[in-house]
Write a protein that holds these residues in place. Structure first.
Motif, mmCIF file in Angstrom:
data_model
loop_
_atom_site.group_PDB
_atom_site.id
_atom_site.type_symbol
_atom_site.label_atom_id
_atom_site.label_comp_id
_atom_site.label_asym_id
_atom_site.label_seq_id
_atom_site.Cartn_x
_atom_site.Cartn_y
_atom_site.Cartn_z
ATOM 1 N N PRO A 50 0.820 -1.228 0.107
ATOM 2 C CA PRO A 50 0.024 -0.060 -0.187
ATOM 3 C C PRO A 50 0.776 1.105 -0.158
ATOM 4 O O PRO A 50 0.401 2.288 -0.271
ATOM 5 C CB PRO A 50 -0.933 0.004 1.430
ATOM 6 N N ARG A 51 1.931 1.185 0.349
ATOM 7 C CA ARG A 51 2.859 2.272 0.458
ATOM 8 C C ARG A 51 3.397 2.594 -0.969
ATOM 9 O O ARG A 51 4.140 3.838 -1.160
ATOM 10 C CB ARG A 51 4.198 2.114 1.352
ATOM 11 N N MET A 52 3.499 1.996 -2.098
ATOM 12 C CA MET A 52 4.038 2.000 -3.204
ATOM 13 C C MET A 52 3.168 2.605 -4.325
ATOM 14 O O MET A 52 1.977 2.403 -4.138
ATOM 15 C CB MET A 52 4.567 0.600 -3.775
ATOM 16 N N SER A 53 3.608 3.260 -5.334
ATOM 17 C CA SER A 53 2.914 3.938 -6.338
ATOM 18 C C SER A 53 2.764 2.512 -7.506
ATOM 19 O O SER A 53 3.478 1.576 -7.016
ATOM 20 C CB SER A 53 3.539 5.029 -6.976
ATOM 21 N N VAL A 54 1.710 2.788 -8.144
ATOM 22 C CA VAL A 54 1.493 1.577 -9.275
ATOM 23 C C VAL A 54 2.928 1.447 -9.944
ATOM 24 O O VAL A 54 3.296 0.247 -10.221
ATOM 25 C CB VAL A 54 0.385 1.985 -10.105
ATOM 26 N N ARG A 55 3.506 2.334 -10.349
ATOM 27 C CA ARG A 55 4.745 2.423 -10.877
ATOM 28 C C ARG A 55 5.912 1.593 -10.288
ATOM 29 O O ARG A 55 6.472 0.695 -11.057
ATOM 30 C CB ARG A 55 5.291 3.742 -11.518
ATOM 31 N N GLY B 285 -5.624 -2.672 -19.334
ATOM 32 C CA GLY B 285 -6.871 -1.893 -19.671
ATOM 33 C C GLY B 285 -6.498 -0.704 -18.367
ATOM 34 O O GLY B 285 -7.833 -0.059 -18.068
ATOM 35 N N LEU B 286 -5.458 -0.383 -18.056
ATOM 36 C CA LEU B 286 -5.358 0.985 -17.260
ATOM 37 C C LEU B 286 -4.577 1.978 -17.939
ATOM 38 O O LEU B 286 -4.174 2.083 -18.951
ATOM 39 C CB LEU B 286 -4.647 0.690 -15.750
ATOM 40 N N ARG B 287 -4.439 3.415 -17.269
ATOM 41 C CA ARG B 287 -3.932 4.388 -18.117
ATOM 42 C C ARG B 287 -2.586 4.989 -17.444
ATOM 43 O O ARG B 287 -2.399 4.669 -16.278
ATOM 44 C CB ARG B 287 -5.085 5.419 -18.202
ATOM 45 N N GLU B 288 -2.102 5.751 -18.182
ATOM 46 C CA GLU B 288 -0.895 6.284 -17.870
ATOM 47 C C GLU B 288 -0.863 7.269 -16.348
ATOM 48 O O GLU B 288 -0.152 6.751 -15.459
ATOM 49 C CB GLU B 288 -0.167 7.291 -18.857
ATOM 50 N N GLU B 289 -2.265 7.977 -16.295
ATOM 51 C CA GLU B 289 -2.108 8.536 -15.115
ATOM 52 C C GLU B 289 -2.474 7.853 -13.770
ATOM 53 O O GLU B 289 -2.030 8.223 -12.513
ATOM 54 C CB GLU B 289 -3.315 9.717 -15.123
ATOM 55 N N HIS B 290 -2.766 6.349 -13.962
ATOM 56 C CA HIS B 290 -2.818 5.692 -12.926
ATOM 57 C C HIS B 290 -1.665 5.037 -12.098
ATOM 58 O O HIS B 290 -1.412 4.594 -11.010
ATOM 59 C CB HIS B 290 -3.518 4.123 -13.408
ATOM 60 N N PRO C 25 -2.458 1.617 -4.430
ATOM 61 C CA PRO C 25 -3.238 0.776 -4.411
ATOM 62 C C PRO C 25 -4.880 0.783 -4.185
ATOM 63 O O PRO C 25 -5.646 0.578 -4.581
ATOM 64 C CB PRO C 25 -2.685 -0.464 -3.913
ATOM 65 N N HIS C 26 -4.925 1.513 -2.937
ATOM 66 C CA HIS C 26 -6.196 1.927 -2.115
ATOM 67 C C HIS C 26 -7.010 2.650 -3.151
ATOM 68 O O HIS C 26 -8.233 2.723 -2.955
ATOM 69 C CB HIS C 26 -5.697 2.373 -0.861
ATOM 70 N N GLN C 27 -6.590 3.439 -4.138
ATOM 71 C CA GLN C 27 -7.522 4.223 -4.654
ATOM 72 C C GLN C 27 -8.016 3.407 -6.031
ATOM 73 O O GLN C 27 -8.834 3.967 -6.769
ATOM 74 C CB GLN C 27 -6.320 5.249 -5.417
#
Length: 268
Positions: free
Chosen positions: A106-111, A143-148, A153-155
């Motif tokens: 949960p602490r990490m960004s998707v990237r 199926g996700l986008r660059e801004e994701h 993860p909680h979002q």
């Protein structure tokens, strides 16, 4: 098919867990003299009820548990054995776990999550697959986008989190992906989306899957061959068509009768 076509060969593996309760020693024979092989490019389904040994096999394949005896041979090399220290092919085998909520930090960004498996692979592989364009291609492929990429993860919804987990599994361009009940924690409507995604990605990336499930409807839709597990033993291994048209074992018939096929509309 000959062994030359096999990407993975599991040969007579055994795993027993020992527990102590009130001074009494208990043995759980989770996997018993199990052998099977997975051909390059196929989806091999491993099915059975809870406690049949499915997740133990996944953990043995991923080097998360050690074998009591037997061997696991991947791409011609022994990667697990009861003796010695075989080299595990980090990057060539990846896993998608059952619950995306608990498997994503949960602490990490998707990237950061998608790039995480690159820590375990060679410098050359990092250079080959670790660019920003690779990460962007993968997030779009699921199926996700660059801004994701900059969100946490909680979002995301459960289905979106599982898509992120699939992208993470693909960043090293693995030869084999172990899918351990990848849809069972999701709502029924989302399950179909994720299964269709897995099918499309397999075609796009030329992947081999080990698909572990208790849901025979999903297995019928996705798998080429099916192995039926009962109390740690393989009681039947057949092509998808034969398993569903003429199951040999009473246990297989019971599995087929117990789960409705929610993918009938997708197969038409």
């Amino acid at each position: 098919m000959s062994n030359h076509d096999a990407l993975l060969r599991v040969e007579s593996i055994n795993k027993t867990f020992i527990t102590q309760s009130r001074g009494i020693r208990n043995e759980n024979h989770a996997v018993k003299s199990l052998s099977f092989e997975i051909m390059r490019g196929e989806v091999f389904g491993l099915v059975g009820e809870s406690g049949s040994g499915k997740s133990t096999i996944a953990n043995l394949l991923m080097n998360l548990e050690t074998l009591d005896s037997g061997e696991i041979i991947f791409d011609g090399n022994v990667i697990a054995a009861s003796k010695g220290t075989p080299k595990f092919p980090y990057g060539d085998i990846q896993i998608v776990f059952q619950d995306p909520k608990s498997s994503l930090d949960p602490r990490m960004s998707v990237r950061e999550i998608i790039e995480e498996p690159l820590r375990s692979v060679s410098i050359d592989r990092k250079k080959e697959f670790g660019s920003s364009s690779d990460v962007l291609k993968l997030i779009q492929a699921v199926g996700l986008r660059e801004e994701h990429l900059d969100r946490k993860p909680h979002q995301f919804s459960g289905g979106q989190r599982q898509r992120i987990a699939i992208a993470r599994a693909l960043i090293t361009r693995p030869k084999l992906v172990v899918l351990d009940e990848p849809t069972s924690a999701l709502d029924i409507s989302v399950q179909a989306q994720v299964i269709n995604l897995l099918k499309a990605i397999q075609n796009e990336f030329g992947l081999t899957y080990l698909f572990i499930s208790h849901n025979m409807g999903v297995v019928k839709y996705l798998c080429d061959r099916v192995g039926v597990l009962y109390q740690g033993e393989l009681v039947e291994v057949e092509t998808n068509e034969r398993i569903f048209a003429a199951p040999k074992q009473d246990y297989t018939k019971k599995l087929l009768a117990s789960v409705p096929n929610m993918f009938e509309d997708m197969e038409k």
